[in-house]
Each structure stands twice: as C-alpha cells, then as structure tokens.
Design a protein around this motif. Structure first.
Motif, PDB file in Angstrom:
ATOM      1  N   GLY A  27       1.182  -1.533   0.423  1.00 37.47           N
ATOM      2  CA  GLY A  27      -0.243  -0.310  -0.400  1.00 37.47           C
ATOM      3  C   GLY A  27       0.745   1.676  -0.503  1.00 37.47           C
ATOM      4  N   GLY A  28       0.529   2.700   0.327  1.00 37.58           N
ATOM      5  CA  GLY A  28       0.832   3.782   0.774  1.00 37.58           C
ATOM      6  C   GLY A  28      -0.527   4.881   0.385  1.00 37.58           C
ATOM      7  N   VAL A  29      -0.257   5.415  -0.744  1.00 37.93           N
ATOM      8  CA  VAL A  29      -1.645   6.632  -1.146  1.00 37.93           C
ATOM      9  C   VAL A  29      -2.878   6.442  -0.993  1.00 37.93           C
ATOM     10  CG1 VAL A  29       0.036   8.837  -0.673  1.00 37.93           C
ATOM     11  CG2 VAL A  29      -0.466   7.578  -2.598  1.00 37.93           C
ATOM     12  N   PHE A  30      -3.672   7.429  -0.466  1.00 38.27           N
ATOM     13  CA  PHE A  30      -4.818   6.415  -1.176  1.00 38.27           C
ATOM     14  C   PHE A  30      -5.279   6.993  -2.322  1.00 38.27           C
ATOM     15  CE2 PHE A  30      -9.169   7.541  -2.025  1.00 38.27           C
ATOM     16  CZ  PHE A  30     -10.034   6.173  -0.668  1.00 38.27           C
ATOM     17  N   PRO A  31      -5.316   6.127  -2.541  1.00 38.07           N
ATOM     18  CA  PRO A  31      -5.934   6.136  -4.698  1.00 38.07           C
ATOM     19  C   PRO A  31      -6.737   7.137  -5.463  1.00 38.07           C
ATOM     20  CG  PRO A  31      -6.775   3.671  -4.501  1.00 38.07           C
ATOM     21  CD  PRO A  31      -6.665   4.714  -2.838  1.00 38.07           C
ATOM     22  N   THR A  32      -6.639   8.173  -6.314  1.00 41.97           N
ATOM     23  CA  THR A  32      -7.547   8.923  -6.948  1.00 41.97           C
ATOM     24  C   THR A  32      -7.404   8.366  -8.406  1.00 41.97           C
ATOM     25  OG1 THR A  32      -5.577   9.821  -7.318  1.00 41.97           O
ATOM     26  CG2 THR A  32      -7.014  11.099  -5.644  1.00 41.97           C
ATOM     27  N   GLY A  33      -8.975   8.213  -8.846  1.00 37.07           N
ATOM     28  CA  GLY A  33      -9.074   7.559 -10.123  1.00 37.07           C
ATOM     29  C   GLY A  33     -10.038   8.686 -11.302  1.00 37.07           C
ATOM     30  N   TRP A  34     -10.521   8.879 -11.415  1.00 41.06           N
ATOM     31  CA  TRP A  34     -11.631   9.989 -12.218  1.00 41.06           C
ATOM     32  C   TRP A  34     -12.466   9.846 -11.231  1.00 41.06           C
ATOM     33  CZ3 TRP A  34     -16.277   7.280 -14.349  1.00 41.06           C
ATOM     34  CH2 TRP A  34     -17.076   8.224 -14.418  1.00 41.06           C
TER      35      TRP A  34
ATOM     36  N   TRP B 270     -13.424   8.031  -7.922  1.00 41.34           N
ATOM     37  CA  TRP B 270     -14.098   7.039  -7.545  1.00 41.34           C
ATOM     38  C   TRP B 270     -13.666   6.252  -6.628  1.00 41.34           C
ATOM     39  CZ3 TRP B 270     -12.639   2.263  -8.553  1.00 41.34           C
ATOM     40  CH2 TRP B 270     -11.727   1.776  -9.495  1.00 41.34           C
ATOM     41  N   TYR B 271     -12.725   5.765  -6.411  1.00 39.35           N
ATOM     42  CA  TYR B 271     -11.794   4.403  -5.185  1.00 39.35           C
ATOM     43  C   TYR B 271     -12.099   5.354  -3.996  1.00 39.35           C
ATOM     44  CZ  TYR B 271      -8.183   3.035  -8.527  1.00 39.35           C
ATOM     45  OH  TYR B 271      -7.694   2.417  -9.310  1.00 39.35           O
ATOM     46  N   ALA B 272     -12.043   6.043  -3.547  1.00 37.52           N
ATOM     47  CA  ALA B 272     -13.286   7.058  -2.909  1.00 37.52           C
ATOM     48  C   ALA B 272     -14.551   6.383  -2.016  1.00 37.52           C
ATOM     49  CB  ALA B 272     -13.062   8.463  -2.732  1.00 37.52           C
ATOM     50  N   ASP B 273     -15.280   6.734  -3.036  1.00 35.61           N
ATOM     51  CA  ASP B 273     -16.634   5.374  -3.020  1.00 35.61           C
ATOM     52  C   ASP B 273     -16.755   4.098  -3.152  1.00 35.61           C
ATOM     53  OD1 ASP B 273     -19.097   4.752  -3.097  1.00 35.61           O
ATOM     54  OD2 ASP B 273     -19.747   6.217  -4.775  1.00 35.61           O
ATOM     55  N   PHE B 274     -16.722   3.907  -2.097  1.00 40.11           N
ATOM     56  CA  PHE B 274     -16.506   2.319  -1.523  1.00 40.11           C
ATOM     57  C   PHE B 274     -17.753   1.216  -2.102  1.00 40.11           C
ATOM     58  CE2 PHE B 274     -13.837   2.623   2.444  1.00 40.11           C
ATOM     59  CZ  PHE B 274     -13.105   4.339   1.450  1.00 40.11           C
ATOM     60  N   ASN B 275     -19.203   2.116  -2.810  1.00 41.37           N
ATOM     61  CA  ASN B 275     -19.782   1.660  -3.297  1.00 41.37           C
ATOM     62  C   ASN B 275     -19.338   1.355  -4.717  1.00 41.37           C
ATOM     63  OD1 ASN B 275     -21.946   1.040  -1.377  1.00 41.37           O
ATOM     64  ND2 ASN B 275     -22.460   2.912  -1.808  1.00 41.37           N
TER      65      ASN B 275
END
Ligand SMILES: NC(=O)c1ccc[n+]([C@@H]2O[C@H](COP(=O)([O-])OP(=O)(O)OC[C@H]3O[C@@H](n4cnc5c(N)ncnc54)[C@H](O)[C@@H]3O)[C@@H](O)[C@H]2O)c1
Length: 332
Positions: free
Chosen positions: A152-159, A162-167
């Motif tokens: 692991g590492g940093v919290f991922p970022t996407g378009w 969407w990664y922050a929405d666990f749904n």
C-alpha cells in the motif's frame, strides 16, 4: 496476432496500452474512453485509433479478438457482458467485480457465450513473488509456518474520485489487499478462517488501514497488512518456515543505475535510474493471456481464482465489521 480493443484510458489503461505496444503478438486496434481528450491522448501515444464508446469502436473496427477492460470496478460487469455479447474474449482488471454474485454471473455469462475471461491479478507475474513461491515449493525454507505481507501507500485517485466511493471500488480490502489474498491462496491453497481489523469500518476519511489474519487449511498463518494511509507505495513479504526465511521489501530494491563517465572538465556523474526488469509484470501478464488465447491454454490465473480472492476479501470485510472471525467453507 490478436487485435485488442482497450476500454478506459486512465491509470491502468495507460499501463496496458504501453505494454501492448511491446508485445509482438498484440495489435492494439483502439482505445475507448468517453473522456474524448483522454482517449485521443492515449491513442496518439499508443499509435492507434481513439473511440468514445464501445459501440462506435465495434462499428468501425473489422476484427476484435480481445477487449481489455480497464474501467472503474463498478463498471466491470456491464462491460464484460457487453464484450461477451459481441462474442469477444475479455481481459478484466482486478477485482473482477463488486460482489460475489456479480462475479458469478460474469463467469457464467462468459461461459454461456463461449468467450474466455482473464482477470488481471498481476502479482502472480512479479518475479520476486514468483521466485518466493518457487523457493517455498523447493523446500528452501522447510515447512512454511508464518507469513507476513504488506502492501500500500497513498489513497488512490481515479476519474471523479471513484476509489473514495466504496460502493464503486469496494475499498481497501477488495481493491488492494486482494492482490495478496490471491497470491497467498496461489502459494498455500484454501483459507479456512479470516479475522480482520480495519479503519474504514469505523470511519471514512481518505485513510484506510487493514490487518487481516488468515489461517489456511494446511495450518499456515498469514498476517496480511494493507494501507491507504501511507506515502508512496511499497509491498513486502516474509515467509518463515522450519528451515529459514524468505523476505522481500520493494522499498529496499535498488534500481539499476548507469553512471556515465563525466567529460574531463566536469566532476559529477549523471545517474540514470531505469527499471531493473526487461519484461515488466504487466508484459508477462498480458502476453501470457494472449498466448493462452493463441494456444487455447488455461491461464495462470483463472476467473475462479479471481472469485476466490474476492471471497477472502469479503470475509475480511465482514470480520472487520463484526469483530468476529469468519470461516470459509471449501470442498476443494
Ligand atoms: N492490477 C493493478 O495493479 C491495478 C492497479 C490500479 C488499478 N487497478 C484496477 O484497474 C481498474 C481501473 O482503475 P484506474 O485506476 O485505471 O481508473 P481511472 O479512474 O484512472 O480510469 C478509468 C477510466 O475509465 C473511463 N471511463 C469511465 N467510465 C467509462 C465508460 N462508461 N466508457 C468509457 N470510458 C469510461 C474514465 O474516463 C477513466 O479514464 C479498476 O478496477 C482498478 O481496481 C488495477
């Protein structure tokens, strides 16, 4: 030679597109992304055509042998089924789906339509991980007993984040730690019991951390750590057995460095960091899938493996939520 259409020009789409360019038997016939500038940019860099929808690409292209899905996880099922409807083989990034029911439907759908489904569990193609498995099998550390992995590492970022929405992403356990669940199951067989603690069952603030204990049917215990709360990225493992230990820490691997001789008037050297690997794990993974298509062979990682890794991730999620161990029932 296989004609490949790639969907999703984000982080993984870019890695896959670059990789196909170096695979002799791969012909990247197009990149699909509904963000036009992303599709155009990656298509240009990959010397192929850009499309803004799968339907447009299908209408235009004469022959597609494999559709590679590099879309956010909540779209995997929809696009795997669209590819299967076209009678085209599919490669889908991990995790296969957001729920076990979806994964099951996807596998059955592909079977019914007679298309192959490959799942991108790329850790099975990392030479360090492959070598450790081989050494364990050769008995180098005796009987394996306790295993530790970390990733692991940093919290991922996407378009659109969407990664922050666990749904949509499934969160840390389904999205990231699944790599180690799959790898460990490949090495040690089925898991009997799962116990987990994590942060996201208590809060959701763009930091997540999980510690999962797995007990395998053969008695091996694994401590599996995953994080989206650190900086950078690293992965580690340690296999302890009756005769020794094998360990690996990606943060300690030195890149290959070429130090050029300075012209006489200069004193300092120029350090050029390069990847130490001639064939990247993604090259090995995607070329393996293409070879499996060409020779009609079983892949190193099957859709069922993708399903089973998800099963462990969901057991870990449930354990973290309930505070209780979760038992997996396996007949195999
Ligand atoms: N194997 C690995 O090591 C690894 C690493 C990172 C991510 N992943 C997985 O890869 C997948 C993609 O992740 P990512 O980080 O590349 O995502 P991303 O957000 O960087 O890229 C997704 C792309 O899909 C496009 N898109 C979304 N909906 C679309 C649609 N309906 N039609 C066309 N294009 C659409 C977006 O515009 C975006 O460019 C996820 O399942 C993720 O879990 C795997």
């Amino acid at each position: 030679m296989k004609n490949i259409l790639l969907i999703g020009a984000g982080t993984m789409g870019t890695v896959h597109a670059q990789t196909y360019q170096s695979i002799k038997d791969a012909n990247l016939v197009g990149i699909v992304d509904f963000r036009k500038e992303k599709a155009n940019e990656l298509a240009k860099a990959s010397e192929t055509q850009a499309f803004y929808s799968l339907e447009d690409a299908v209408e235009e292209l004469e022959q597609i042998d494999l559709i590679d899905i590099c879309l956010p996880t909540h779209l995997h099922k929809e696009y795997v089924q669209k590819a299967a409807d076209l009678g085209v083989h599919v490669c889908c990034e991990k995790p296969l789906a957001l729920t076990l029911e979806e994964a099951d439907e996807m596998m059955n759908y592909c079977d019914e339509k007679g298309v192959r489904l490959f799942v991108g569990h790329v850790v099975r193609f990392f030479p360090e991980y492959v070598q450790a498995k081989e050494k364990v099998e050769q008995g180098v550390i005796g009987k394996p007993a306790v295993v530790r992995t970390s990733r692991g590492g940093v919290f991922p970022t996407g378009w659109t984040d969407w990664y922050a929405d666990f749904n949509k992403s499934g969160g840390l356990l389904l999205d990231l730690v699944i790599h180690d669940f799959d790898y460990l199951r490949w090495c040690f067989g089925e898991v009997e019991r799962v116990f987990a603690k994590n942060l996201s069952s208590r809060r959701n603030d763009r930091n997540d951390y999980s510690l999962v204990t797995l007990r395998f049917n053969n008695g091996i215990i694994a401590h599996v750590e995953g994080t989206w709360a650190h900086e950078g990225f690293s992965s580690k493992f340690e296999f302890a057995g009756t005769k020794g230990i094998i360990d690996y820490d990606s943060s300690e691997v030195s890149p290959v460095r070429a130090v050029k001789k300075s012209p006489v008037q200069q004193t300092s050297g120029v350090v050029v960091p390069e990847s130490p690997l001639k064939a990247t794990p993604f090259y090995k993974e995607l070329s393996h899938f293409i070879e499996c298509l060409e020779k009609d062979q079983e892949p190193i990682v099957t859709p069922q493996d993708g399903y089973k890794a998800m099963e462990i991730a969901f057991a870990a999620k449930k354990s973290a939520e309930t505070g209780e161990p979760v038992y997996l029932n396996h007949n195999s």
